[in-house]
Design a protein around this motif. Structure first.
Motif, short mmCIF file in Angstrom:
data_model
loop_
_atom_site.label_atom_id
_atom_site.label_comp_id
_atom_site.label_asym_id
_atom_site.label_seq_id
_atom_site.Cartn_x
_atom_site.Cartn_y
_atom_site.Cartn_z
N UNK A 166 0.83 -1.21 0.00
CA UNK A 166 0.00 0.00 0.00
C UNK A 166 0.87 1.27 0.00
N UNK A 167 1.96 1.22 0.75
CA UNK A 167 2.80 2.42 0.91
C UNK A 167 3.69 2.66 -0.30
N UNK A 168 4.21 1.58 -0.89
CA UNK A 168 5.23 1.73 -1.93
C UNK A 168 4.77 1.30 -3.32
N UNK A 169 3.74 0.46 -3.39
CA UNK A 169 3.31 -0.06 -4.69
C UNK A 169 4.03 -1.34 -5.07
N UNK A 170 4.75 -1.93 -4.14
CA UNK A 170 5.45 -3.19 -4.41
C UNK A 170 5.08 -4.25 -3.38
N UNK A 171 4.75 -5.45 -3.86
CA UNK A 171 4.55 -6.57 -2.93
C UNK A 171 5.91 -7.06 -2.45
N UNK A 172 5.93 -7.62 -1.25
CA UNK A 172 7.17 -8.21 -0.74
C UNK A 172 6.81 -9.42 0.12
N UNK A 173 7.81 -9.99 0.81
CA UNK A 173 7.56 -11.13 1.69
C UNK A 173 6.98 -10.69 3.03
N UNK A 174 6.28 -11.58 3.69
CA UNK A 174 5.80 -11.28 5.04
C UNK A 174 6.97 -10.88 5.94
N UNK A 175 6.70 -10.04 6.90
CA UNK A 175 7.68 -9.52 7.88
C UNK A 175 8.59 -8.44 7.33
#
Ligand SMILES: [Zn+2]
Length: 374
Positions: free
Chosen positions: A86-95
């Motif tokens: 939501x903040x950056x526009x990129x998905x990443x891994x949990x944690x």
């Protein structure tokens, strides 16, 4: 006389159509990005139902969307990965906070906005080092890296921050034999710690309000008053003034209903209702601001759903008039269901449909001219 009436109606029609068109053509200068942590449709429906279907802030929405919340390494996200999307526009891994799985940092809308002369703010009811707010200013492999998140905070330049988390800042500065009062002053902040004086804080300059060692008290305890609505209003006053002094570029404010998630982990219908109502009060403040300040877009999203909250009928025989309802929890963890997005104000027409959480993050940046290339 008939002609006069006709003219009258034509005039009204013309006015209405101009009004209806203007939000679509006007530039968006201000974004109020609101995140209900753990808030799904069950939570919103509970609030509507318990309010006897009187209109709520959510009913004011002018457009809606749905977002898919899965992270890069798990179909069920946590707040760090979802917040990053939501903040950056990129998905990443949990944690992971504000960076890709390979460690590449990704900039938040808040950081980009400040670099482009917008005023910026963060208002939460948890500690400000917590995963969701941290994704708006920090870049860390682990959401539990409180020292690292504090360090990243000191490198950012945010106009107004309200929340808890004094303990973690104190610990971070003490480890370096530094005094937090001096350090915050050196960063340009006026520091405020007394929640009962929130409304007296001058609406100008850089303001840091740390009203608790950790999270603020729960909404159901009654110990934090109308904190989230009041803090949102104060932040909007500060940002409006700061933006005026700063080339009048506008602002980006993130507001989180942080503790909906915790009450959902605890399977507490009373707690969920109190936190969701508290969040809705803040949404009303934001929507009222958008009414009074054209060029403002309010985006109300959630990072994920918590609790698998459903509202089942007490009986299966639907020939009966009313058989009562209950609140049922499918889990005490997060779920993989999509979550709603509510849009209000200028540009509300620009976000709709079913999308990835990261796509929403990108779109919000694009709308205010901070797309990836900027
Ligand atoms: Zn959670």
């Amino acid at each position: 006389m008939k002609k006069l009436f006709l003219l009258f109606f034509v005039a009204i029609f013309a006015c209405n159509s101009i009004e209806a068109k203007s939000p679509k053509t006007q530039k968006v200068n201000n974004i109020i990005y609101m995140i209900g942590d753990g808030m799904g449709l069950g939570h919103v429906s509970m609030m509507q139902l318990e309010g006897k279907y009187q209109p709520t802030a959510f009913d004011r929405a002018q457009n809606i969307a749905l977002i898919k919340t899965y992270s890069l390494n798990n179909r069920v996200t946590d707040s760090a990965a979802a917040g990053t999307a939501l903040a950056t526009g990129y998905k990443t891994n949990n944690s992971t906070v504000g960076q890709l799985p390979d460690g590449t940092p990704v900039e938040s809308i808040t950081t980009k906005a400040k670099r482009n002369n917008f005023a910026t703010g963060i208002v939460v009811s948890c500690y400000v080092q917590h995963a969701t707010p941290a994704t708006f200013f920090a870049h860390r492999k682990s959401r539990g890296d409180n020292d690292g998140i504090c360090e990243d905070f000191t490198k950012e330049d945010i106009d107004v921050v309200f929340g808890g988390g004094m303990r973690y800042f104190k610990q971070y500065f003490e480890k370096q034999n530094k005094d937090y009062n001096k350090e915050f002053k050196a960063l340009g902040y006026s520091l405020h710690t007394d929640l009962s004086k929130l409304n007296d804080i001058p609406a100008e300059g850089k303001v840091l309000g740390l009203f608790a060692d950790g999270d603020l008290p729960s909404a159901k305890s009654g110990k934090r008053g109308e904190y989230l609505a009041d803090a949102t209003q104060k932040a909007l006053d500060i940002l409006t003034n700061n933006a005026k002094k700063n080339k009048n570029k506008g602002f980006v404010l993130m507001v989180e209903g942080s503790k909906i998630d915790g009450e959902s982990h605890s399977r507490s219908p009373e707690g969920i209702l109190a936190e969701t109502r508290d969040f809705a009060n803040a949404i009303n403040v934001a929507m009222d601001y958008a009414d009074a300040h054209p060029g403002t877009l309010v985006v109300v999203a959630a990072d994920h759903e918590t609790g698998g909250l459903s509202i089942p009928s007490n009986k299966t025989d639907f020939t009966l008039a009313e058989s009562g309802i209950g609140y049922a929890f499918g889990t005490s963890s997060h779920t993989a269901t999509m979550v709603p997005v509510y849009l209000y104000g200028t540009g509300a027409n620009l976000i709709e449909g079913v999308m990835e959480n990261s796509e929403l993050g990108q779109k919000v940046q694009e709308i205010i001219g901070l797309g990836d290339k900027k």
